[in-house]
Design a protein around this motif. Structure first.
Motif, PDB file in Angstrom:
ATOM      1  N   ASN A   1       0.815  -1.224   0.000  1.00  0.00           N
ATOM      2  CA  ASN A   1       0.000   0.000   0.000  1.00  0.00           C
ATOM      3  C   ASN A   1       0.848   1.273   0.000  1.00  0.00           C
ATOM      4  O   ASN A   1       0.710   2.135   0.865  1.00  0.00           O
ATOM      5  CB  ASN A   1      -0.941   0.014   1.214  1.00  0.00           C
ATOM      6  CG  ASN A   1      -1.799  -1.223   1.299  1.00  0.00           C
ATOM      7  OD1 ASN A   1      -2.457  -1.600   0.336  1.00  0.00           O
ATOM      8  ND2 ASN A   1      -1.780  -1.883   2.445  1.00  0.00           N
ATOM      9  N   ASN A   2       1.733   1.388  -0.983  1.00  0.00           N
ATOM     10  CA  ASN A   2       2.625   2.546  -1.035  1.00  0.00           C
ATOM     11  C   ASN A   2       2.553   3.319  -2.345  1.00  0.00           C
ATOM     12  O   ASN A   2       3.353   4.228  -2.551  1.00  0.00           O
ATOM     13  CB  ASN A   2       4.074   2.103  -0.792  1.00  0.00           C
ATOM     14  CG  ASN A   2       4.451   2.149   0.669  1.00  0.00           C
ATOM     15  OD1 ASN A   2       4.410   3.205   1.289  1.00  0.00           O
ATOM     16  ND2 ASN A   2       4.787   1.007   1.232  1.00  0.00           N
ATOM     17  N   PHE A   3       1.648   2.955  -3.248  1.00  0.00           N
ATOM     18  CA  PHE A   3       1.560   3.607  -4.559  1.00  0.00           C
ATOM     19  C   PHE A   3       2.902   3.567  -5.291  1.00  0.00           C
ATOM     20  O   PHE A   3       3.225   4.464  -6.065  1.00  0.00           O
ATOM     21  CB  PHE A   3       1.089   5.064  -4.429  1.00  0.00           C
ATOM     22  CG  PHE A   3      -0.286   5.213  -3.866  1.00  0.00           C
ATOM     23  CD1 PHE A   3      -1.400   5.111  -4.679  1.00  0.00           C
ATOM     24  CD2 PHE A   3      -0.477   5.433  -2.510  1.00  0.00           C
ATOM     25  CE1 PHE A   3      -2.679   5.235  -4.154  1.00  0.00           C
ATOM     26  CE2 PHE A   3      -1.748   5.560  -1.975  1.00  0.00           C
ATOM     27  CZ  PHE A   3      -2.850   5.462  -2.798  1.00  0.00           C
TER      28      PHE A   3
ATOM     29  N   PHE B   1       4.716  -6.613  -1.586  1.00  0.00           N
ATOM     30  CA  PHE B   1       4.422  -5.410  -2.362  1.00  0.00           C
ATOM     31  C   PHE B   1       2.935  -5.351  -2.698  1.00  0.00           C
ATOM     32  O   PHE B   1       2.550  -4.857  -3.755  1.00  0.00           O
ATOM     33  CB  PHE B   1       5.242  -5.389  -3.653  1.00  0.00           C
ATOM     34  CG  PHE B   1       6.596  -4.759  -3.503  1.00  0.00           C
ATOM     35  CD1 PHE B   1       6.722  -3.392  -3.367  1.00  0.00           C
ATOM     36  CD2 PHE B   1       7.733  -5.539  -3.488  1.00  0.00           C
ATOM     37  CE1 PHE B   1       7.966  -2.804  -3.228  1.00  0.00           C
ATOM     38  CE2 PHE B   1       8.985  -4.964  -3.355  1.00  0.00           C
ATOM     39  CZ  PHE B   1       9.104  -3.592  -3.216  1.00  0.00           C
ATOM     40  N   HIS B   2       2.112  -5.824  -1.806  1.00  0.00           N
ATOM     41  CA  HIS B   2       0.671  -5.852  -2.040  1.00  0.00           C
ATOM     42  C   HIS B   2       0.123  -4.442  -2.293  1.00  0.00           C
ATOM     43  O   HIS B   2       0.503  -3.480  -1.622  1.00  0.00           O
ATOM     44  CB  HIS B   2      -0.023  -6.479  -0.825  1.00  0.00           C
ATOM     45  CG  HIS B   2      -1.514  -6.553  -0.941  1.00  0.00           C
ATOM     46  ND1 HIS B   2      -2.344  -5.539  -0.523  1.00  0.00           N
ATOM     47  CD2 HIS B   2      -2.322  -7.516  -1.444  1.00  0.00           C
ATOM     48  CE1 HIS B   2      -3.595  -5.876  -0.747  1.00  0.00           C
ATOM     49  NE2 HIS B   2      -3.614  -7.070  -1.311  1.00  0.00           N
ATOM     50  N   ASN B   3      -0.757  -4.329  -3.282  1.00  0.00           N
ATOM     51  CA  ASN B   3      -1.463  -3.077  -3.583  1.00  0.00           C
ATOM     52  C   ASN B   3      -0.509  -1.917  -3.861  1.00  0.00           C
ATOM     53  O   ASN B   3      -0.478  -0.915  -3.153  1.00  0.00           O
ATOM     54  CB  ASN B   3      -2.415  -2.711  -2.440  1.00  0.00           C
ATOM     55  CG  ASN B   3      -3.382  -1.602  -2.850  1.00  0.00           C
ATOM     56  OD1 ASN B   3      -3.656  -1.407  -4.026  1.00  0.00           O
ATOM     57  ND2 ASN B   3      -3.886  -0.876  -1.874  1.00  0.00           N
ATOM     58  N   ASN B   4       0.287  -2.073  -4.923  1.00  0.00           N
ATOM     59  CA  ASN B   4       1.120  -0.993  -5.429  1.00  0.00           C
ATOM     60  C   ASN B   4       0.850  -0.841  -6.923  1.00  0.00           C
ATOM     61  O   ASN B   4      -0.179  -1.313  -7.419  1.00  0.00           O
ATOM     62  CB  ASN B   4       2.597  -1.277  -5.142  1.00  0.00           C
ATOM     63  CG  ASN B   4       2.974  -0.951  -3.711  1.00  0.00           C
ATOM     64  OD1 ASN B   4       3.178   0.202  -3.355  1.00  0.00           O
ATOM     65  ND2 ASN B   4       3.066  -1.976  -2.870  1.00  0.00           N
TER      66      ASN B   4
ATOM     67  N   ASN C   1      -1.363  -5.194  -8.207  1.00  0.00           N
ATOM     68  CA  ASN C   1      -0.368  -4.277  -8.756  1.00  0.00           C
ATOM     69  C   ASN C   1      -0.651  -3.914 -10.207  1.00  0.00           C
ATOM     70  O   ASN C   1       0.193  -3.305 -10.853  1.00  0.00           O
ATOM     71  CB  ASN C   1       1.032  -4.888  -8.645  1.00  0.00           C
ATOM     72  CG  ASN C   1       1.706  -4.552  -7.335  1.00  0.00           C
ATOM     73  OD1 ASN C   1       2.338  -3.517  -7.184  1.00  0.00           O
ATOM     74  ND2 ASN C   1       1.539  -5.431  -6.365  1.00  0.00           N
ATOM     75  N   ARG C   2      -1.813  -4.316 -10.725  1.00  0.00           N
ATOM     76  CA  ARG C   2      -2.196  -4.038 -12.115  1.00  0.00           C
ATOM     77  C   ARG C   2      -1.113  -4.509 -13.091  1.00  0.00           C
ATOM     78  O   ARG C   2      -0.712  -3.790 -14.008  1.00  0.00           O
ATOM     79  CB  ARG C   2      -2.501  -2.553 -12.318  1.00  0.00           C
ATOM     80  CG  ARG C   2      -3.665  -2.052 -11.479  1.00  0.00           C
ATOM     81  CD  ARG C   2      -4.121  -0.669 -11.893  1.00  0.00           C
ATOM     82  NE  ARG C   2      -4.622  -0.654 -13.259  1.00  0.00           N
ATOM     83  CZ  ARG C   2      -5.835  -1.074 -13.627  1.00  0.00           C
ATOM     84  NH1 ARG C   2      -6.670  -1.555 -12.720  1.00  0.00           N
ATOM     85  NH2 ARG C   2      -6.207  -1.022 -14.892  1.00  0.00           N
ATOM     86  N   ILE C   3      -0.650  -5.717 -12.891  1.00  0.00           N
ATOM     87  CA  ILE C   3       0.390  -6.295 -13.744  1.00  0.00           C
ATOM     88  C   ILE C   3      -0.271  -6.966 -14.946  1.00  0.00           C
ATOM     89  O   ILE C   3      -1.032  -7.914 -14.786  1.00  0.00           O
ATOM     90  CB  ILE C   3       1.223  -7.324 -12.964  1.00  0.00           C
ATOM     91  CG1 ILE C   3       1.874  -6.665 -11.746  1.00  0.00           C
ATOM     92  CG2 ILE C   3       2.286  -7.944 -13.861  1.00  0.00           C
ATOM     93  CD1 ILE C   3       2.590  -7.638 -10.830  1.00  0.00           C
TER      94      ILE C   3
END
Length: 661
Positions: A277-279, A300-303, A332-334
């Motif tokens: 959760n760090n954008f 790296f969840h939700n980046n 992560n919209r990969i």
């Protein structure tokens, strides 16, 4: 105990108390000396008494110096509406000689700490929680090195506060405000200390994020766990070097760390790193230095790593993370991952790629001999390719390997029937298979909890179209073959000519411009072998000996070792004219007709329709004896017939010489 004030005699009848919890008791004041009698006290909780303030904290810690205190909780001693405060030396000085191990100072509106105050915390301290305090950066950070036995530091939720709908009414309103003078900073500082610790001066008024301007981040020697989640950090992480440490866990989740630049050094003991959760949209190839060699868990969840990871074709970002056991890249919209993105993760046991936008699996897994769990939930995968299925099977044969494909866009049609069949026989454990759904050929969704049943349905459906598909494909192929064959036949001589002329041109080591090209022969003579006596005795004498026209004859001038077609094409191309000695024997010869057609192609495509083919009828021939391509030339071009009388013979040779010259 319902008193709002604690005085010296409050505990005189219970001096043996070891565990004392007076939290949320609406205490107005704790007098100095009230706790002195509790020599055996090991646990004290005075949290959620918002009228105690800083003065009460000083009284508490002063009395505890005579106790056996191990755990101290002084959370929320101020109201949320109070001004930010300074933790002074006097507030905690009494703890210096205690055996205190755990301290909780959450939600006390602490903004900074007086210089050298932290040095009065006992050496025995192992756990420190200062959650929900709006800390600013200051000189006190250098003092954390004195906490040599500290193992866990919780500095999370800096700007989050507990809502108080019914605040206490306090008798005394005096609080310790954040006065700049109260920080007790010296008017000077030794320059050697500045050069070794700070990059810039005058930083005491800056935010907590300015800790990253230090040349070396001070870390207590035995600190193992750092929680800095929800710390309101908004920055790119630059190159950082920590002091010598034993840190095993760092939690930086729920901040705004857009870019991880690095490199980060002195983290050899780090095993768990939480960056959720760090954008974050960028990780450089050097951020994870070789000092991350012992990192085992990476979150790296939700980046926004879908921006950078698809371009890491050589797997440089995670190259140094060879000890990773678990990596979380969910949400992560990969869209896709390169084949070698995880090439260094041979010890990986769990890979979480759930809730991305993956449409296919391209990355390699066969080298991950320890991989046990692959989470692909919530993507856009329609089918698993054969080579990926083989890799999964290989892992399943070694140990219990599971894959979760729930909430994907699985398809059940004739194209995916092989994948559905694989599901019926695979050794891979398909997690949550009872929730799987797939789309049929008619766009309806069905449950895939029983793959064998779905496979039988597809097999029946696809077989009915199999013969039609075979016939359709065969028909299309036959049509293409016929069309291509017709085109090739129509332009067969042109194609053959182009092939041989290219072969002749590029076999020569020295090429010249067309304008400067000089022909080797005046004429190439195309004749049947049965007419060789006329050609060798009469034609050669009249044209070459008497008139100086250099002739090319296949019996005399063809190069031995070359194939016949190449010799013919080369002779025609290197001769100014081609003289065709037409006869019945000529028409019967395959190579004679080949020479005739090659000469026609030379005239059309190489000489720009120049008349280079000259027909000489050696015998009298009817038009019915001639093929169409010869008749076409007779109708459009001049030709000459060989005469039988002496006068005509003289005229014939004169005309032939003029035509060839």
């Amino acid at each position: 105990m319902f008193t709002s004030n604690f005085k010296n005699e409050s505990f005189e009848f219970i001096p043996q108390v070891r565990h004392l919890d007076i939290s949320t008791c609406k205490i107005q004041e704790i007098h100095k000396g009230a706790l002195t009698i509790l020599k055996n006290l090991t646990y004290l909780d005075v949290s959620n008494n918002t009228c105690i303030k800083c003065e009460g904290l000083e009284n508490i810690t002063s009395d505890l110096q005579f106790s056996n205190i191990k755990i101290l909780k002084v959370n929320y001693l101020l109201k949320i509406s109070d001004l930010t405060t300074v933790l002074k030396t006097s507030h905690i000085k009494g703890l210096h000689n205690t055996s205190l191990q755990n301290v909780f100072v959450d939600g006390n509106r602490l903004q900074t700490i007086e210089k050298n105050a932290l040095t009065y915390l006992p050496k025995s301290l192992k756990f420190l929680s200062v959650r929900r305090n709006p800390f600013k950066f200051g000189y006190y950070l250098a003092d954390v090195l004195h906490l040599s036995n500290l193992e866990t530091a919780d500095i999370s939720d800096l700007y989050l506060h507990k809502t108080d709908f019914n605040p206490e009414k306090c008798i005394f309103d005096s609080i310790c405000t954040c006065n700049e003078d109260s920080v007790n900073e010296p008017s000077y500082m030794d320059h050697s200390v500045i050069s070794s610790l700070y990059v810039k001066d005058e930083i005491r008024k800056r935010d907590i994020s300015d800790i990253f301007s230090l040349a070396e981040i001070p870390i207590p020697t035995n600190l193992k766990h750092i929680n800095y989640s929800s710390g309101s950090l908004v920055m790119d992480i630059p190159k950082l070097m920590f002091s010598r440490n034993k840190v095993e866990t760092i939690d930086l989740s729920n901040n705004i760390l857009h870019s991880l630049v690095g490199p980060i050094v002195n983290v050899e003991s780090l095993k768990i790193l939480n960056m959720a959760n760090n954008f974050c949209s960028n990780i450089t190839n050097v951020f994870f230095s070789t000092d991350f060699k012992n990192l085992e868990h990476l979150n790296f969840h939700n980046n926004l790593l879908g921006i950078i990871l698809p371009d890491d074709n050589d797997g440089k970002i995670f190259h140094n993370l060879e000890s990773l056991i678990e990596i979380v890249l969910a949400q992560n919209r990969i869209p896709n991952l390169p084949e070698n993105i995880f090439k260094s993760q041979r010890n990986l046991q769990k890979l979480d790629l759930s809730d991305n936008i993956l449409t296919d699996i391209n990355f390699r897994l066969s080298h991950m001999m320890q991989l046990k769990e692959l989470d692909l939930r919530g993507n856009r995968i329609a089918i698993i390719s054969d080579h990926i299925a083989l890799q999964w099977e290989s892992l399943a044969r070694k140990h219990n390997f599971s894959v979760d494909l729930n909430k994907n866009l699985l398809e059940c049609n004739c194209l995916s029937i092989k994948f559905i069949k694989w599901m019926t026989t695979t050794n891979v454990r398909l997690r949550n298979i009872k929730k799987y759904r797939c789309m049929l050929w008619n766009r309806t969704q069905v449950s895939l909890h029983n793959p064998k049943e779905t496979y039988n349905l597809l097999k029946k459906h696809c077989t009915s179209y199999e013969h039609l598909e075979i016939a359709l494909v065969s028909g299309i192929l036959l049509f293409i073959i016929i069309v291509v064959g017709a085109v090739v036949y129509r332009y067969r001589w042109k194609l053959r000519y182009l092939y041989y002329i290219v072969k002749v041109k590029y076999s020569s080591l020295h090429s010249e411009m067309e304008e400067e090209y000089s022909y080797m022969y005046g004429a190439f003579v195309s004749y049947a072998d049965e007419d060789r006596i006329f050609v060798h005795n009469t034609l050669l004498q009249k044209l070459e000996v008497e008139n100086g026209i250099q002739l090319c004859l296949h019996k005399r001038n063809f190069l031995p070792g070359n194939d016949i077609a190449t010799n013919i094409t080369s002779a025609i191309h290197n001769s100014r004219k081609t003289l065709v000695v037409m006869s019945h024997n000529f028409l019967k010869s395959y190579w004679c007709m080949f020479e005739y057609n090659m000469a026609r192609m030379e005239s059309i495509y190489e000489r720009r329709n120049e008349n280079v083919v000259f027909l000489m009828f050696y015998e009298h021939m009817c038009s019915t004896d001639l093929p169409l391509n010869v008749l076409e030339m007779i109708q459009s071009k001049s030709y000459i017939e060989y005469p039988n009388d002496e006068y005509g013979d003289t005229v014939f040779w004169d005309q032939l010489v003029n035509a060839l010259k």
